[in-house]
Design a protein around this motif. Structure first.
Motif, PDB file in Angstrom:
ATOM      1  N   GLN A   1     -48.619  -1.858 -21.628  1.00  0.00           N
ATOM      2  CA  GLN A   1     -49.744  -0.925 -21.651  1.00  0.00           C
ATOM      3  C   GLN A   1     -49.804  -0.088 -20.376  1.00  0.00           C
ATOM      4  N   LYS A   2     -48.906  -0.383 -19.430  1.00  0.00           N
ATOM      5  CA  LYS A   2     -48.867   0.372 -18.169  1.00  0.00           C
ATOM      6  C   LYS A   2     -47.569   1.176 -18.084  1.00  0.00           C
ATOM      7  N   ASN A   3     -47.634   2.323 -17.421  1.00  0.00           N
ATOM      8  CA  ASN A   3     -46.429   3.135 -17.273  1.00  0.00           C
ATOM      9  C   ASN A   3     -45.524   2.555 -16.186  1.00  0.00           C
ATOM     10  N   VAL A   4     -44.376   3.189 -15.977  1.00  0.00           N
ATOM     11  CA  VAL A   4     -43.388   2.699 -15.021  1.00  0.00           C
ATOM     12  C   VAL A   4     -43.988   2.576 -13.621  1.00  0.00           C
ATOM     13  N   TYR A   5     -44.692   3.595 -13.186  1.00  0.00           N
ATOM     14  CA  TYR A   5     -45.299   3.581 -11.851  1.00  0.00           C
ATOM     15  C   TYR A   5     -46.224   2.374 -11.714  1.00  0.00           C
ATOM     16  N   LYS A   6     -47.081   2.165 -12.694  1.00  0.00           N
ATOM     17  CA  LYS A   6     -48.064   1.087 -12.622  1.00  0.00           C
ATOM     18  C   LYS A   6     -47.409  -0.299 -12.691  1.00  0.00           C
ATOM     19  N   ASN A   7     -46.305  -0.413 -13.434  1.00  0.00           N
ATOM     20  CA  ASN A   7     -45.590  -1.684 -13.478  1.00  0.00           C
ATOM     21  C   ASN A   7     -45.052  -2.058 -12.105  1.00  0.00           C
ATOM     22  N   ILE A   8     -44.500  -1.076 -11.405  1.00  0.00           N
ATOM     23  CA  ILE A   8     -43.926  -1.354 -10.086  1.00  0.00           C
ATOM     24  C   ILE A   8     -45.017  -1.550  -9.038  1.00  0.00           C
ATOM     25  N   SER A   9     -46.113  -0.815  -9.179  1.00  0.00           N
ATOM     26  CA  SER A   9     -47.183  -0.889  -8.183  1.00  0.00           C
ATOM     27  C   SER A   9     -48.043  -2.144  -8.322  1.00  0.00           C
ATOM     28  N   PHE A  10     -47.959  -2.811  -9.480  1.00  0.00           N
ATOM     29  CA  PHE A  10     -48.848  -3.931  -9.760  1.00  0.00           C
ATOM     30  C   PHE A  10     -48.860  -5.006  -8.664  1.00  0.00           C
ATOM     31  N   PRO A  11     -47.690  -5.522  -8.212  1.00  0.00           N
ATOM     32  CA  PRO A  11     -47.724  -6.543  -7.151  1.00  0.00           C
ATOM     33  C   PRO A  11     -48.261  -6.004  -5.827  1.00  0.00           C
ATOM     34  N   LEU A  12     -48.090  -4.708  -5.593  1.00  0.00           N
ATOM     35  CA  LEU A  12     -48.599  -4.108  -4.356  1.00  0.00           C
ATOM     36  C   LEU A  12     -50.118  -3.976  -4.403  1.00  0.00           C
ATOM     37  N   GLU A  13     -50.625  -3.687  -5.586  1.00  0.00           N
ATOM     38  CA  GLU A  13     -52.086  -3.625  -5.757  1.00  0.00           C
ATOM     39  C   GLU A  13     -52.707  -4.998  -5.535  1.00  0.00           C
ATOM     40  N   LEU A  14     -52.037  -6.038  -6.010  1.00  0.00           N
ATOM     41  CA  LEU A  14     -52.537  -7.393  -5.802  1.00  0.00           C
ATOM     42  C   LEU A  14     -52.574  -7.760  -4.323  1.00  0.00           C
ATOM     43  N   GLU A  15     -51.662  -7.152  -3.546  1.00  0.00           N
ATOM     44  CA  GLU A  15     -51.625  -7.397  -2.106  1.00  0.00           C
ATOM     45  C   GLU A  15     -52.673  -6.592  -1.350  1.00  0.00           C
TER      46      GLU A  15
END
Length: 334
Positions: free
Chosen positions: A96-110
């Motif tokens: 449900q997330k685009n490529v950018y959001k898939n990669i950014s997900f662990p960084l957002e958690l940090e």
């Protein structure tokens, strides 16, 4: 870098206890690509999932850079996992997330800032050659592109270790090669330690420095890849390699079907490309029938295999085999 000590993992099946991993001991060096190969159900995926404690070991210890992560509490384990990236056979992307959001997900958690996240994600997209897919969704990507996104996500937190659980088995051969090239590039440029689970000896041949063979939860053979190809010590290792050595399985060659002596030769490095068999024929009074053979190019050297029938007097055949041994050729009588 990684030291696995007396590691076992069991599962309860009703009243029975099933051991998926049994008393495994491994030492994986910093900066190497270490392969673990086995058939389906051998325990390889359970083993790699124990390394970051996605599966909790039943017994044993796992040391990463000297620290026993099996003793870590939840907070310590969460911090340790920042240094361990993982890629999976079926990509495990958030559809449900685009490529950018898939990669950014662990960084957002940090809790990184938007500016830091944007800079890191764009750098990773360029690195895996997917800058033009920034806003695409997983359903719009090919298998190879999905795995590149998964690799970028695994690299997001600058890990020291990358675990690959059958990361290429869902891909076609051409795409597999491109992913293996990318993993090798990552290892060289970031000095990552990569642990690679596979059931494909072709993958081991193309990328691994060392390999362990797992069967019924136990490590039955471990060696440098070139040494394994030159002189496999177990039936399982021979079975994995035989498909690469020749289109004709070794089992088709029964000594009872031939009047001469059947031998299997393994050549390593420069000797794989020398005319050793031709020179042997000139030196000794024997006839040679070549039954099968090929050369496999490994990442650091070449390994050649030949199956020959030698005919002649026993003493001449013995001299010929001694000559081959002296020329650094491994000789096995079939």
């Amino acid at each position: 870098m990684i030291k696995i000590q007396n590691l076992s993992k069991s599962f309860n099946n009703g009243n029975n206890k099933i051991w998926a991993v049994k008393d495994v001991n491994l030492q994986i060096n910093k900066g190497e690509i270490f392969g673990i190969i086995g058939l389906s159900g051998a325990g390889k995926s359970t083993l790699i999932r124990c390394i970051n404690r996605l599966e909790e070991p039943s017994e044993g210890k796992i040391f990463i850079e000297g620290s026993d992560i099996t003793s870590f509490d939840k907070k310590q384990l969460r911090n340790a996992r920042k240094n361990i990236g993982m890629i999976f056979q079926h990509f495990n992307l958030l559809f449900q997330k685009n490529v950018y959001k898939n990669i950014s997900f662990p960084l957002e958690l940090e809790g990184l800032s938007k500016k830091e996240i944007d800079s890191r994600v764009n750098t990773l997209l360029e690195y895996v050659e997917l800058s033009d897919k920034r806003d695409a969704y997983p359903s719009q990507l090919s298998g190879g592109q999905k795995q590149r996104v998964a690799i970028a996500r695994a690299l997001a937190n600058n890990p020291k270790i990358l675990l690959s659980d059958e990361g290429t088995s869902a891909l076609d051969p051409k795409t597999t090669k491109s992913i293996l090239d990318l993993l090798n590039k990552i290892r060289k440029e970031f000095n990552l330690t990569i642990v690679l689970i596979t059931h494909q000896m072709e993958v081991v041949k193309d990328i691994c420095d060392r390999v362990a063979i797992i069967e019924e939860g136990e490590i039955i053979e471990m060696n440098k890849v070139e040494e394994l190809f030159k002189n496999p010590k177990t039936h399982t290792a021979n079975a994995f390699i035989s498909g690469l050595k020749s289109d004709i399985p070794d089992e088709n060659f029964s000594p009872a079907e031939f009047e001469g002596t059947l031998i299997r030769l393994s050549f390593l490095g420069k000797s794989a490309k020398k005319p050793i068999v031709s020179q042997m024929v000139k030196k000794f009074d024997i006839d040679v029938n070549i039954l099968s053979g090929n050369i496999n190019e490994l990442i650091s050297t070449s390994v050649g295999h030949l199956i020959l029938e030698l005919s002649g007097q026993k003493d001449e055949i013995k001299k010929a085999m001694d000559y081959l041994n002296n020329e650094n050729v491994n000789v096995e009588v079939i």
